[in-house]
Scaffold this motif. Structure first.
Motif, mmCIF file in Angstrom:
data_model
loop_
_atom_site.group_PDB
_atom_site.id
_atom_site.type_symbol
_atom_site.label_atom_id
_atom_site.label_comp_id
_atom_site.label_asym_id
_atom_site.label_seq_id
_atom_site.Cartn_x
_atom_site.Cartn_y
_atom_site.Cartn_z
ATOM 1 N N LEU A 19 31.285 -24.774 19.011
ATOM 2 C CA LEU A 19 30.921 -23.431 19.629
ATOM 3 C C LEU A 19 30.325 -22.233 18.702
ATOM 4 O O LEU A 19 28.999 -21.716 19.235
ATOM 5 C CB LEU A 19 32.025 -22.864 20.273
ATOM 6 N N GLY A 45 26.837 -24.036 20.133
ATOM 7 C CA GLY A 45 27.318 -23.128 21.249
ATOM 8 C C GLY A 45 26.437 -21.983 21.515
ATOM 9 O O GLY A 45 25.991 -21.713 22.369
ATOM 10 N N ILE A 93 26.794 -23.815 28.786
ATOM 11 C CA ILE A 93 27.870 -24.966 28.105
ATOM 12 C C ILE A 93 28.704 -25.598 28.969
ATOM 13 O O ILE A 93 29.506 -24.889 29.659
ATOM 14 C CB ILE A 93 28.444 -23.950 27.051
ATOM 15 N N ALA A 98 40.067 -24.306 26.598
ATOM 16 C CA ALA A 98 39.655 -23.186 27.308
ATOM 17 C C ALA A 98 40.111 -21.830 26.216
ATOM 18 O O ALA A 98 39.437 -21.079 26.240
ATOM 19 C CB ALA A 98 40.192 -22.955 28.601
ATOM 20 N N THR A 152 40.595 -22.147 23.237
ATOM 21 C CA THR A 152 39.609 -22.314 21.966
ATOM 22 C C THR A 152 38.356 -21.687 22.259
ATOM 23 O O THR A 152 37.985 -20.894 21.497
ATOM 24 C CB THR A 152 39.415 -23.716 21.792
ATOM 25 N N CYS A 153 37.810 -21.912 23.547
ATOM 26 C CA CYS A 153 36.569 -20.991 23.822
ATOM 27 C C CYS A 153 36.814 -19.568 23.874
ATOM 28 O O CYS A 153 36.029 -18.823 23.138
ATOM 29 C CB CYS A 153 36.326 -21.405 25.301
ATOM 30 N N GLN A 201 37.024 -18.146 20.549
ATOM 31 C CA GLN A 201 35.361 -18.116 19.995
ATOM 32 C C GLN A 201 34.696 -17.037 20.598
ATOM 33 O O GLN A 201 33.458 -16.796 20.163
ATOM 34 C CB GLN A 201 34.978 -19.277 19.882
ATOM 35 N N PHE A 211 33.782 -17.149 23.964
ATOM 36 C CA PHE A 211 33.386 -17.726 24.959
ATOM 37 C C PHE A 211 34.204 -17.470 26.345
ATOM 38 O O PHE A 211 35.040 -18.267 26.435
ATOM 39 C CB PHE A 211 32.892 -19.175 24.747
ATOM 40 N N THR A 212 33.584 -16.802 27.122
ATOM 41 C CA THR A 212 34.379 -16.439 28.512
ATOM 42 C C THR A 212 33.314 -16.602 29.418
ATOM 43 O O THR A 212 32.060 -16.371 29.336
ATOM 44 C CB THR A 212 35.131 -15.211 28.593
ATOM 45 N N ILE A 233 29.655 -20.663 30.878
ATOM 46 C CA ILE A 233 30.430 -22.042 30.393
ATOM 47 C C ILE A 233 31.441 -22.231 31.336
ATOM 48 O O ILE A 233 31.912 -21.388 31.973
ATOM 49 C CB ILE A 233 31.100 -21.160 29.071
ATOM 50 N N ILE A 264 34.612 -25.526 32.063
ATOM 51 C CA ILE A 264 35.352 -26.887 31.475
ATOM 52 C C ILE A 264 35.332 -27.617 32.988
ATOM 53 O O ILE A 264 36.321 -27.037 33.997
ATOM 54 C CB ILE A 264 36.440 -26.298 30.979
ATOM 55 N N LEU A 310 38.257 -20.649 33.535
ATOM 56 C CA LEU A 310 37.155 -21.329 33.014
ATOM 57 C C LEU A 310 37.221 -22.751 33.478
ATOM 58 O O LEU A 310 36.248 -23.668 33.071
ATOM 59 C CB LEU A 310 37.532 -21.475 31.539
#
Ligand SMILES: C[S@@+](CC[C@H](N)C(=O)[O-])C[C@H]1O[C@@H](n2cnc3c(N)ncnc32)[C@H](O)[C@@H]1O
Length: 277
Positions: free
Chosen positions: A99, A103, A109, A126, A128-129, A132, A134-135, A141, A143, A197
């Motif tokens: 990411l 990313g 993503i 999620a 982890t995202c 970083q 990433f929401t 993004i 999953i 997510l």
């Protein structure tokens, strides 16, 4: 460890017929050394006063099962759904690295937890995202999390985990940040922005994939163990088709593709990359 079974005995012949049936229907292979497990798990339904008086009767009903309810029950009983949050942490570190590096330059993503069991893997992805940055608010993004077993998917979708089940799996900081706690029943419930997510759906990896989505990273961890070499090859070929180029496939740390033909570039014993062909 499951206890030694004490109920009705499953003959070798019937074990073979039941596992052949399961194989034809789902592609799952169960070896002879797992016979005790099949016997033990199905004894819940077989015996005096239970739904079926004998394993023979259960198998007959299974073959005549038009609605598929018994087949679903068999799949739910015989799949092993062992999982936990942040299992094999190196893979979540890899996802964070992906990411941080690639990313940022992707328009969208898509991640996939294939064989997600009760959801711990997908929610760990999620978290982890979100860690970083990433929401759903900041990026396009999503999953996808899928499994063949509806029983585990019900747990996954609820996002509710008893404290005794997840104790020790997650840092306290993550528990406080991403879960709400109900002290009355001692349940942790996954909350936003992590929950939305992830989308869960039933999917049998042996069937054609019902999408052509281009995934960035696919976690297929501790799932291929169910399949023989030729099925592994079929699944890997389909995974290849739905990955971006480059895109990454992650298997469990104790799995190996030695002897399995596949088109991926091997980066480590569990991380594979799709390069252009
Ligand atoms: C041991 S769990 C792995 C869970 C998680 N990926 C992990 O590594 O912790 C394996 C999962 O694969 C699922 N599975 C088995 N055969 C499958 C199939 N044909 N299609 C989809 N999922 C399958 C099982 O139901 C089970 O939940």
């Amino acid at each position: 460890m499951e206890p030694i079974s004490q109920g009705p005995v499953l003959s070798d012949g019937l074990f073979q017929q039941i596992t052949d049936f399961l194989f034809q229907e789902t592609g799952i292979t169960i070896n002879q050394n797992k016979k005790y497990l099949v016997e033990y798990r199905l004894q819940k339904y077989v015996g005096p006063g239970k739904e079926f008086s004998s394993f023979n009767e259960l198998f007959k009903a299974l073959k005549e099962d038009r609605g598929g309810a018994l087949k679903t029950l068999l799949i739910n009983s015989l799949t092993t759904n062992y999982t936990f949050f942040f299992r094999e942490p190196v893979h979540f570190r890899f996802l964070a690295y992906y990411l941080k590096t690639y990313g940022k330059t992707q328009n969208y993503i898509r991640l996939w937890s294939a064989g997600c069991s009760s959801g711990e893997e997908a929610y760990s992805m999620a978290i982890t995202c979100v860690e970083q940055g990433f929401t759903s608010q900041t990026r396009d993004i999503r999953i996808l999390a899928s499994d063949i077993s509806q029983k585990v998917l019900r747990v996954a979708e609820s996002g509710v985990y008893h404290y005794s089940a997840i104790r020790g799996e997650l840092d306290d900081a993550y528990l406080r940040r991403y879960f709400s706690f109900n002290p009355r029943v001692k349940d942790f419930t996954i909350k936003e922005p992590v929950k939305s997510l992830v989308t869960f759906r039933t999917l049998n990896l042996m069937e054609p994939f019902p999408f052509t989505k281009q995934f960035d990273v696919i976690f297929l961890r501790n799932v291929l163990i169910y399949f023989n070499t030729s099925e592994k090859e079929q699944i890997l070929a389909k995974i290849w088709d739905v990955l971006k180029t480059p895109g990454y496939l992650i298997l469990g740390l104790s799995e190996s593709l030695v002897g399995v033909k596949h088109p991926f570039t091997t980066l480590s014993n569990s991380i594979y990359r799709k390069d252009g062909r």
